[in-house]
Motif scaffolding. Structure first.
Motif, PDB file in Angstrom:
ATOM      1  N   HIS A  20       0.828  -1.210   0.000  1.00 14.86           N
ATOM      2  CA  HIS A  20       0.000   0.000   0.000  1.00 14.86           C
ATOM      3  C   HIS A  20       0.865   1.263   0.000  1.00 14.86           C
ATOM      4  O   HIS A  20       0.672   2.159  -0.835  1.00 14.86           O
ATOM      5  CB  HIS A  20      -0.954  -0.014   1.199  1.00 14.86           C
ATOM      6  N   GLU A  21       1.818   1.327   0.914  1.00 11.52           N
ATOM      7  CA  GLU A  21       2.677   2.511   0.995  1.00 11.52           C
ATOM      8  C   GLU A  21       3.557   2.640  -0.244  1.00 11.52           C
ATOM      9  O   GLU A  21       3.766   3.741  -0.758  1.00 11.52           O
ATOM     10  CB  GLU A  21       3.541   2.474   2.265  1.00 11.52           C
ATOM     11  N   ALA A  22       4.065   1.530  -0.736  1.00 16.32           N
ATOM     12  CA  ALA A  22       4.893   1.563  -1.946  1.00 16.32           C
ATOM     13  C   ALA A  22       4.073   2.101  -3.117  1.00 16.32           C
ATOM     14  O   ALA A  22       4.549   2.951  -3.872  1.00 16.32           O
ATOM     15  CB  ALA A  22       5.436   0.174  -2.260  1.00 16.32           C
ATOM     16  N   TYR A  23       2.839   1.626  -3.263  1.00 21.80           N
ATOM     17  CA  TYR A  23       2.008   2.094  -4.370  1.00 21.80           C
ATOM     18  C   TYR A  23       1.661   3.567  -4.205  1.00 21.80           C
ATOM     19  O   TYR A  23       1.622   4.320  -5.181  1.00 21.80           O
ATOM     20  CB  TYR A  23       0.744   1.235  -4.508  1.00 21.80           C
ATOM     21  N   ARG A  24       1.452   4.006  -2.965  1.00 20.79           N
ATOM     22  CA  ARG A  24       1.191   5.429  -2.710  1.00 20.79           C
ATOM     23  C   ARG A  24       2.374   6.259  -3.200  1.00 20.79           C
ATOM     24  O   ARG A  24       2.210   7.257  -3.905  1.00 20.79           O
ATOM     25  CB  ARG A  24       0.952   5.683  -1.221  1.00 20.79           C
ATOM     26  N   ARG A  25       3.576   5.834  -2.869  1.00 19.49           N
ATOM     27  CA  ARG A  25       4.771   6.557  -3.306  1.00 19.49           C
ATOM     28  C   ARG A  25       4.910   6.524  -4.825  1.00 19.49           C
ATOM     29  O   ARG A  25       5.342   7.506  -5.436  1.00 19.49           O
ATOM     30  CB  ARG A  25       6.019   5.973  -2.640  1.00 19.49           C
ATOM     31  N   MET A  26       4.554   5.395  -5.426  1.00 16.47           N
ATOM     32  CA  MET A  26       4.611   5.299  -6.884  1.00 16.47           C
ATOM     33  C   MET A  26       3.637   6.282  -7.529  1.00 16.47           C
ATOM     34  O   MET A  26       3.982   6.973  -8.486  1.00 16.47           O
ATOM     35  CB  MET A  26       4.325   3.856  -7.321  1.00 16.47           C
ATOM     36  N   LEU A  27       2.421   6.355  -6.991  1.00 16.53           N
ATOM     37  CA  LEU A  27       1.440   7.297  -7.527  1.00 16.53           C
ATOM     38  C   LEU A  27       1.925   8.735  -7.398  1.00 16.53           C
ATOM     39  O   LEU A  27       1.789   9.536  -8.330  1.00 16.53           O
ATOM     40  CB  LEU A  27       0.088   7.138  -6.826  1.00 16.53           C
ATOM     41  N   LEU A  28       2.493   9.060  -6.249  1.00 16.63           N
ATOM     42  CA  LEU A  28       2.982  10.419  -6.019  1.00 16.63           C
ATOM     43  C   LEU A  28       4.152  10.776  -6.930  1.00 16.63           C
ATOM     44  O   LEU A  28       4.394  11.952  -7.190  1.00 16.63           O
ATOM     45  CB  LEU A  28       3.383  10.600  -4.552  1.00 16.63           C
ATOM     46  N   SER A  29       4.852   9.766  -7.424  1.00 18.32           N
ATOM     47  CA  SER A  29       5.977  10.040  -8.316  1.00 18.32           C
ATOM     48  C   SER A  29       5.574   9.998  -9.788  1.00 18.32           C
ATOM     49  O   SER A  29       6.414  10.118 -10.669  1.00 18.32           O
ATOM     50  CB  SER A  29       7.124   9.069  -8.051  1.00 18.32           C
ATOM     51  N   GLY A  30       4.274   9.816 -10.065  1.00 22.88           N
ATOM     52  CA  GLY A  30       3.789   9.901 -11.434  1.00 22.88           C
ATOM     53  C   GLY A  30       3.284   8.616 -12.060  1.00 22.88           C
ATOM     54  O   GLY A  30       2.844   8.620 -13.202  1.00 22.88           O
ATOM     55  N   THR A  31       3.318   7.506 -11.340  1.00 25.26           N
ATOM     56  CA  THR A  31       2.771   6.259 -11.877  1.00 25.26           C
ATOM     57  C   THR A  31       1.274   6.419 -12.112  1.00 25.26           C
ATOM     58  O   THR A  31       0.569   6.984 -11.272  1.00 25.26           O
ATOM     59  CB  THR A  31       3.016   5.091 -10.888  1.00 25.26           C
ATOM     60  N   GLN A  32       0.803   5.937 -13.233  1.00 24.46           N
ATOM     61  CA  GLN A  32      -0.632   5.972 -13.548  1.00 24.46           C
ATOM     62  C   GLN A  32      -1.353   4.958 -12.662  1.00 24.46           C
ATOM     63  O   GLN A  32      -0.956   3.800 -12.592  1.00 24.46           O
ATOM     64  CB  GLN A  32      -0.829   5.627 -15.025  1.00 24.46           C
ATOM     65  N   ALA A  33      -2.407   5.374 -11.983  1.00 24.36           N
ATOM     66  CA  ALA A  33      -3.158   4.487 -11.087  1.00 24.36           C
ATOM     67  C   ALA A  33      -3.874   3.397 -11.881  1.00 24.36           C
ATOM     68  O   ALA A  33      -4.562   3.686 -12.860  1.00 24.36           O
ATOM     69  CB  ALA A  33      -4.175   5.288 -10.283  1.00 24.36           C
ATOM     70  N   HIS A  34      -3.695   2.159 -11.457  1.00 28.58           N
ATOM     71  CA  HIS A  34      -4.366   1.031 -12.088  1.00 28.58           C
ATOM     72  C   HIS A  34      -4.560  -0.060 -11.036  1.00 28.58           C
ATOM     73  O   HIS A  34      -3.592  -0.496 -10.414  1.00 28.58           O
ATOM     74  CB  HIS A  34      -3.536   0.508 -13.263  1.00 28.58           C
ATOM     75  N   PHE A  35      -5.796  -0.483 -10.846  1.00 27.98           N
ATOM     76  CA  PHE A  35      -6.106  -1.439  -9.790  1.00 27.98           C
ATOM     77  C   PHE A  35      -5.320  -2.738  -9.921  1.00 27.98           C
ATOM     78  O   PHE A  35      -4.831  -3.282  -8.930  1.00 27.98           O
ATOM     79  CB  PHE A  35      -7.617  -1.726  -9.757  1.00 27.98           C
ATOM     80  N   ILE A  36      -5.150  -3.242 -11.134  1.00 27.73           N
ATOM     81  CA  ILE A  36      -4.416  -4.497 -11.305  1.00 27.73           C
ATOM     82  C   ILE A  36      -2.982  -4.338 -10.783  1.00 27.73           C
ATOM     83  O   ILE A  36      -2.471  -5.206 -10.085  1.00 27.73           O
ATOM     84  CB  ILE A  36      -4.435  -4.975 -12.772  1.00 27.73           C
ATOM     85  N   GLY A  37      -2.340  -3.234 -11.099  1.00 27.09           N
ATOM     86  CA  GLY A  37      -0.989  -2.999 -10.600  1.00 27.09           C
ATOM     87  C   GLY A  37      -0.932  -2.985  -9.087  1.00 27.09           C
ATOM     88  O   GLY A  37       0.024  -3.480  -8.480  1.00 27.09           O
ATOM     89  N   TYR A  38      -1.977  -2.442  -8.465  1.00 22.99           N
ATOM     90  CA  TYR A  38      -2.052  -2.380  -7.004  1.00 22.99           C
ATOM     91  C   TYR A  38      -2.152  -3.773  -6.400  1.00 22.99           C
ATOM     92  O   TYR A  38      -1.382  -4.133  -5.525  1.00 22.99           O
ATOM     93  CB  TYR A  38      -3.254  -1.520  -6.607  1.00 22.99           C
ATOM     94  N   TYR A  39      -3.080  -4.581  -6.909  1.00 20.90           N
ATOM     95  CA  TYR A  39      -3.210  -5.894  -6.272  1.00 20.90           C
ATOM     96  C   TYR A  39      -2.105  -6.849  -6.673  1.00 20.90           C
ATOM     97  O   TYR A  39      -1.740  -7.736  -5.899  1.00 20.90           O
ATOM     98  CB  TYR A  39      -4.620  -6.476  -6.407  1.00 20.90           C
ATOM     99  N   VAL A  40      -1.505  -6.665  -7.847  1.00 21.14           N
ATOM    100  CA  VAL A  40      -0.345  -7.480  -8.231  1.00 21.14           C
ATOM    101  C   VAL A  40       0.805  -7.240  -7.244  1.00 21.14           C
ATOM    102  O   VAL A  40       1.494  -8.179  -6.845  1.00 21.14           O
ATOM    103  CB  VAL A  40       0.084  -7.190  -9.680  1.00 21.14           C
TER     104      VAL A  40
END
Length: 113
Positions: free
Chosen positions: A37-57
């Motif tokens: 969760h925290e890693a994905y939050r940091r990824m989003l804040l750095s410009g990663t496009q939000a995608h649910f599959i990427g989150y649960y993967v």
């Protein structure tokens, strides 16, 4: 201490590793310490496009499970957490630009944020 590449983890390849690196997550050990969760939050804040599959993967990878093993209530719960995270990050003013703006920013064509 030797660090393990993120792309050596089940389900995660070079593209995820690049997104993690841009978010300041340099190794599999860093990723495990932060949690999905925290890693994905940091990824989003750095410009990663939000995608649910990427989150649960990412969640499945940290558990050593196949990416498509996420089902039922577990998947529904992760969807709620993902939607809340997306809403949280959407209003964050320090979020990196996405797409072409992010690339132009990285090479210095537009002002750094």
């Amino acid at each position: 201490m030797m660090q393990t590449p993120i792309s050596s983890m089940r389900n995660l390849g070079p593209a995820v590793e690049r997104e993690c690196t841009r978010a300041g997550i340099a190794s599999a050990e860093d990723l495990r310490e932060l949690g999905a969760h925290e890693a994905y939050r940091r990824m989003l804040l750095s410009g990663t496009q939000a995608h649910f599959i990427g989150y649960y993967v990412l969640h499945m990878a940290l558990q050593g499970r196949p990416w498509n093993d996420c089902k039922g209530k577990e998947k529904d719960d992760l969807r709620q957490a993902f939607d809340a995270l997306k809403a949280e990050v959407a209003g964050h003013k320090d979020r990196a630009p996405a797409g072409i703006d992010r690339i132009l920013d990285e090479i210095g064509v537009i002002a750094r944020r």
